[in-house]
Design a protein around this motif. Structure first.
Motif, PDB file in Angstrom:
ATOM      1  N   GLU A 161       2.923  -1.826  11.048  1.00  0.00           N
ATOM      2  CA  GLU A 161       1.710  -1.686  10.240  1.00  0.00           C
ATOM      3  C   GLU A 161       1.964  -2.016   8.769  1.00  0.00           C
ATOM      4  O   GLU A 161       3.102  -1.978   8.306  1.00  0.00           O
ATOM      5  CB  GLU A 161       1.166  -0.253  10.382  1.00  0.00           C
TER       6      GLU A 161
ATOM      7  N   TYR B  99       0.597   1.622  16.148  1.00  0.00           N
ATOM      8  CA  TYR B  99       1.361   0.548  16.797  1.00  0.00           C
ATOM      9  C   TYR B  99       2.441   1.134  17.699  1.00  0.00           C
ATOM     10  O   TYR B  99       2.730   0.616  18.766  1.00  0.00           O
ATOM     11  CB  TYR B  99       2.011  -0.355  15.736  1.00  0.00           C
ATOM     12  N   ASP B 119      -7.526   4.368  21.851  1.00  0.00           N
ATOM     13  CA  ASP B 119      -8.386   4.026  20.721  1.00  0.00           C
ATOM     14  C   ASP B 119      -9.735   4.737  20.801  1.00  0.00           C
ATOM     15  O   ASP B 119     -10.791   4.152  20.537  1.00  0.00           O
ATOM     16  CB  ASP B 119      -8.601   2.496  20.697  1.00  0.00           C
ATOM     17  N   ARG B 237      -7.812 -11.125   9.492  1.00  0.00           N
ATOM     18  CA  ARG B 237      -6.588 -11.668  10.088  1.00  0.00           C
ATOM     19  C   ARG B 237      -6.666 -13.149  10.508  1.00  0.00           C
ATOM     20  O   ARG B 237      -5.746 -13.923  10.209  1.00  0.00           O
ATOM     21  CB  ARG B 237      -6.183 -10.804  11.290  1.00  0.00           C
ATOM     22  N   SER B 253      -5.377  -3.301   9.407  1.00  0.00           N
ATOM     23  CA  SER B 253      -4.275  -2.443   9.863  1.00  0.00           C
ATOM     24  C   SER B 253      -2.926  -3.147   9.781  1.00  0.00           C
ATOM     25  O   SER B 253      -1.919  -2.506   9.538  1.00  0.00           O
ATOM     26  CB  SER B 253      -4.542  -1.947  11.273  1.00  0.00           C
ATOM     27  N   SER B 254      -2.899  -4.453   9.984  1.00  0.00           N
ATOM     28  CA  SER B 254      -1.613  -5.139   9.898  1.00  0.00           C
ATOM     29  C   SER B 254      -1.380  -5.736   8.507  1.00  0.00           C
ATOM     30  O   SER B 254      -0.330  -6.296   8.239  1.00  0.00           O
ATOM     31  CB  SER B 254      -1.520  -6.229  10.970  1.00  0.00           C
ATOM     32  N   GLN B 273      -9.737  -3.288  13.426  1.00  0.00           N
ATOM     33  CA  GLN B 273      -8.499  -3.526  12.673  1.00  0.00           C
ATOM     34  C   GLN B 273      -8.803  -3.873  11.213  1.00  0.00           C
ATOM     35  O   GLN B 273      -8.020  -3.590  10.327  1.00  0.00           O
ATOM     36  CB  GLN B 273      -7.693  -4.673  13.304  1.00  0.00           C
TER      37      GLN B 273
END
Lengths: 256, 322
Positions: A161, B99, B119, B237, B253-254, B273
């Motif tokens: 993350e 994750y 989720d 993303r 989130s990433s 996300q």
């Protein structure tokens, strides 16, 4: 290197989604379908590994007859052959049931590596690869952006993350779930599309695989999300809407 | 033990925010099911985290400790929890949907013949668990029908950390039997990607761009709006995956978590996300051609329309107002 790539056909991203009459699933008639995005990245990673190390790329999918064009697309991009688990009521199975079908088809192939996308764009459960690894008694890693084959097995780059990463070493055979963005996706060439027509697609029925796919989790109902927030929609021509928005941002939200 | 079990995740030696939310979700489930609730912390040294968790309304906090749990591995965590479940037999196991949890809980559930309901955004009587489908366009209601423990992970932000009720729990230790040979993966320390030169976290105004922009050739339109606003440019993303903008501009989130005064989302549908990354924004504007895009649910103001028309009009209106 023999690589199996498990792929899924999902409703196209921009498709208008309607709920079916029973309220238990979406209305499938008239829907356009496409290859799941992270599965496309899994296929790309497999094709690049094959180009580097030689071997074979086999695509595997479960679904009704309509998945045919998605299989041909994968073959046109360069997969060597395909296994299609003919399964008309995929949406009635849970993640474990689907993975059991896939595992039964993977086992006799004895692959060196199994790749799949990290999650599907329709159900978004993100579990298939991990369950598959457990059913096949193989090590796994998830959210993988890059795969290197080493003498000892595999070295992979895993996304964490908030912009962090990690390297993981694991023995092969293994199962990896691939995150989008690690590679640039290729397009099928005209030659590839032509060749795909003669490549092998082996169809097996769910019954032939003889697995117990009875669900332990049931999707009872699908519904539109309830609006919780009152969003002010600004209408009119683009110019009118833009002017109204600036007015709101300046005098109501006071952020301009 | 039976009852509800919450599996706590550590972040830098402390209980993570997502874990407090999982405790709040677990308390909701415990109330609905009329069952007691416990928590576990896994690691090589868990004293600090266990003490933090014990301040909540739980019957028991168990430290599952082993030197081989110092670094997370799917094999190690699965073995440890499998042994603990065999001894304590929980009815429901609740995780934060991180994750790490996504990496091992489907494996753990499979080992017990169960399937994770992942989720989750809401828990209702039954219990019935709600999770999103079709990129947030639909909600699905899931009911467990298996005979073993029911595995649930909860979405970041769906339950409020500050609603986890306080109390004083007893702390015990459980030592699993794990051997090095059983752990097949060798993880490295975590590292950052390329040097971060853009700090979106500190920006006061951000314009975010998504798939709706259609082509990298259209990005100058967005850049002009950002310049007029004095805003940083961010992206969902896919835009970074396509290589249209640098990865360090990714919001979600990433990528980066943002908390600007003003966030304008252009052609971003609003997958969860992305939404978790913009939660701290004071004012959110969404512009999208799809009136049903989930991003509008997260927005204060919305315009349904074609980016090619609305964005230049907005740039002009911003300039005119200055």
């Amino acid at each position: 290197m023999k690589i199996i790539v498990a792929i899924k056909q999902v409703p196209e991203r921009d498709a208008q989604i309607r709920i079916d009459a029973a309220g238990k699933w979406i209305e499938e008639s008239g829907l356009q379908y496409a290859l799941n995005e992270s599965d496309a990245y899994a296929l790309e990673e497999a094709l690049q590994l094959k180009e580097k190390h030689g071997g074979e790329v086999v695509v595997l999918t479960a679904g009704p007859e309509r998945v045919g064009p998605t299989i041909r697309e994968a073959l046109a991009k360069g997969a060597d052959r395909a296994i299609h688990i003919d399964c008309a009521d995929l949406n009635k199975l849970d993640a474990l049931g689907v993975a059991r079908l896939l595992a039964a088809a993977v086992k006799p192939e004895n692959p060196d590596l199994v790749l799949t996308g990290l999650q599907s764009d329709d159900l978004g459960q993100g579990q298939t690869g991990v369950i598959l690894a457990e059913l096949l008694s193989l090590p796994h890693s998830t959210l993988i952006l890059h795969v290197d084959k080493t003498d000892a097995g595999l070295t992979v780059k895993r996304e964490l993350e908030e912009g962090w990463f990690q390297t993981i070493e694991l023995p092969a055979p293994a199962v990896l779930t691939i995150q989008s963005g690690g590679n640039k996706l290729r397009y099928a060439t005209l030659m590839g599309i032509k060749r795909a027509k003669t490549k092998e697609v082996r169809v097996v029925t769910a019954a032939e695989l003889a697995v117990d796919a009875a669900p332990v989790v049931v999707l009872e109902r699908v519904a539109l999300p309830q609006k919780q927030k009152s969003t002010q929609m600004l209408t009119g021509s683009p110019k009118e809407a833009a002017a109204a928005l600036v007015e709101k941002l300046k005098f109501e939200a006071r952020v301009l | 033990m039976s009852g509800i079990l919450v599996v706590i995740e550590e972040r830098d030696g402390h209980v993570s925010r997502a874990s407090w939310e999982a405790i709040a979700a677990g308390q909701k489930l415990a109330t609905l099911a009329g069952q007691p609730m416990n928590a576990v912390v896994l690691g090589a040294k868990t004293e600090q985290s266990a003490a933090e968790v014990a301040s909540k309304a739980l019957a028991k906090v168990v430290r599952i400790e082993h030197p081989l749990l110092a670094a997370y591995t799917a094999d190690g965590f699965t073995l440890a929890l499998q042994q603990f479940f065999a001894a304590e037999k929980p009815d429901y196991v609740v995780f934060p949907h991180t994750y790490q949890v996504r990496d091992y809980t489907p494996k753990l559930a499979t080992r017990l013949g169960q399937a994770l309901i992942g989720d989750v955004t809401a828990i209702a009587d039954g219990p019935v668990f709600t999770r999103q489908l079709m990129q947030g366009r639909l909600n699905g209601s899931y009911r467990p029908t298996g005979s073993g423990p029911c595995f649930v992970s909860v979405q970041a932000g769906a339950f409020r950390a500050d609603e986890a009720q306080s109390g004083s729990a007893q702390i015990t230790v459980f030592t699993p039997a794990i051997e090095l040979a059983q752990i097949r993966t060798r993880p490295s320390e975590r590292f950052r990607g390329a040097a971060q030169t853009v700090d979106l976290g500190a920006a006061q105004r951000i314009v975010g761009v998504g798939r709706g922009i259609k082509d990298a050739a259209n990005l100058p339109l967005v850049q002009e709006l950002a310049t007029a606003l004095g805003a940083e440019l961010g992206a969902s993303r896919p835009i970074c995956d396509f290589g249209w903008l640098a990865m360090e501009r990714q919001i979600g989130s990433s990528g980066q978590t943002i908390a600007p005064k003003l966030y304008i989302a252009l052609g971003i549908s609003g997958a969860i996300q992305h939404l978790v990354g913009i939660k701290g924004s004071q004012c959110v504007v969404a512009i999208n051609k799809d009136p049903d895009a989930p991003i509008f649910e997260a927005a204060d103001y919305g315009i349904v329309g074609d980016l090619m028309e609305v964005v230049p009009a907005l740039t002009e209106a911003v300039k005119a107002a200055q």
